[in-house]
Design a protein around this motif. Structure first.
Motif, PDB file in Angstrom:
ATOM      1  N   TRP A  18      -4.069   4.663  -1.878  1.00 38.83           N
ATOM      2  CA  TRP A  18      -4.369   3.755  -0.887  1.00 38.83           C
ATOM      3  C   TRP A  18      -5.672   2.863  -1.087  1.00 38.83           C
ATOM      4  N   ARG A  21       0.784  -1.188  -0.040  1.00 40.46           N
ATOM      5  CA  ARG A  21      -0.113   0.004  -0.120  1.00 40.46           C
ATOM      6  C   ARG A  21       0.668   1.368   0.123  1.00 40.46           C
ATOM      7  N   HIS A  22       2.258   1.218   0.053  1.00 40.60           N
ATOM      8  CA  HIS A  22       3.188   2.359   0.029  1.00 40.60           C
ATOM      9  C   HIS A  22       4.126   2.352  -1.227  1.00 40.60           C
ATOM     10  N   VAL A  64      -1.535  10.013  -1.175  1.00 45.22           N
ATOM     11  CA  VAL A  64      -1.464   8.750  -0.517  1.00 45.22           C
ATOM     12  C   VAL A  64      -2.609   8.236  -0.307  1.00 45.22           C
TER      13      VAL A  64
END
Length: 259
Positions: free
Chosen positions: A119, A99-100, A115
């Motif tokens: 996500w 997810r990053h 971000v």
């Protein structure tokens, strides 16, 4: 602060104690995921209280209680050979890495909003059928409203300016007032819900957590009312026998003391 080695040693100590309790303690031996569930919810709320009170020593204690529950569930999972604490840790590690991509991949982001959008989009790629799929059904309505709005905002379904949201609040208030004049309880309840939902949305634009805001007001009201009760008790006069004017004097005193 403790070193990473000391931190790992402390965690290993907790795992060892959990093994011993599960084997030797009559209460711990009987527990299931279902019997622990309501206790976990209670511990989470206690942690939330400690955070709102800014009592860091209590936060530390409550975090320990929550961690114990995580270890407990993992122990039960290991007994049925479904998963253990390593699986739990590795699962969240893999999720965080996936997810990053702006940290562990080649995706570029400008800010926090980017971000959040990434996500939610990644969750859909992982097989989620809806952006709202991850909102627990059992969340309290106020918390759920906030999470729903955060989720849809993460994929771009959102207002652009706070002023637009405030206009929506005013519009919903007018619709509520119109239904109050008609007196239809179902319609009033529906419009009242719309007002609350729009206020939660406005709080998000003001970067205020509505649940925290309301709980702070609950605490403030409780403190002032308790002061009122104490004053009435000293006068040996039940609140039910006091006039609103008499009670208001002590209420105003409580407000001044809080400043």
């Amino acid at each position: 602060m403790n070193s990473r080695q000391d931190q790992l040693k402390a965690f290993d100590r907790l795992l060892t104690i959990m093994d011993e309790l599960r084997e030797q303690c009559p209460w711990d031996k009987k527990q299931t995921m279902e019997t622990l569930r309501h206790l976990t919810i209670e511990e989470t709320y206690e942690l939330g209280d400690a955070i709102l009170d800014n009592d860091l020593n209590e936060v530390k204690k409550e975090l320990g209680d929550v961690l114990l529950h995580i270890v407990f569930y993992s122990k039960i999972g290991s007994e049925t050979k479904d998963f253990d604490i390593a699986d739990v840790c590795n699962s969240i590690c893999e999720k965080l890495i996936n997810r990053h991509p702006h940290i562990y991949g080649d995706v570029n982001v400008e800010n926090e909003d980017d971000v959040k959008r990434n996500w939610e989009n990644l969750k859909l790629k992982e097989g989620k059928k809806s952006v709202l799929e991850g909102v627990p059904k059992s969340l309290p309505a106020l918390v759920k409203a906030n999470r729903i709005q955060e989720k849809v905002a993460g994929v771009g379904f959102d207002w652009e300016q706070p002023e637009q949201v405030w206009e929506k609040v005013q519009e919903e208030l007018q619709e509520l007032n119109a239904e109050i004049k008609f007196g239809d309880k179902n319609a009033i309840e529906s419009e009242f819900g719309d007002v609350l939902f729009s206020m939660v949305n406005y709080a998000r634009f003001l970067k205020i957590n509505p649940e925290n805001a309301l709980e702070r007001t609950n605490k403030k009201f409780t403190k002032r009312f308790t002061y009122l009760e104490e004053k009435a008790k000293k006068l040996n006069k039940p609140l039910s026998e006091m006039t609103l004017g008499e009670m208001d004097v002590f209420w105003e005193e409580a407000k001044l003391l809080a400043k």
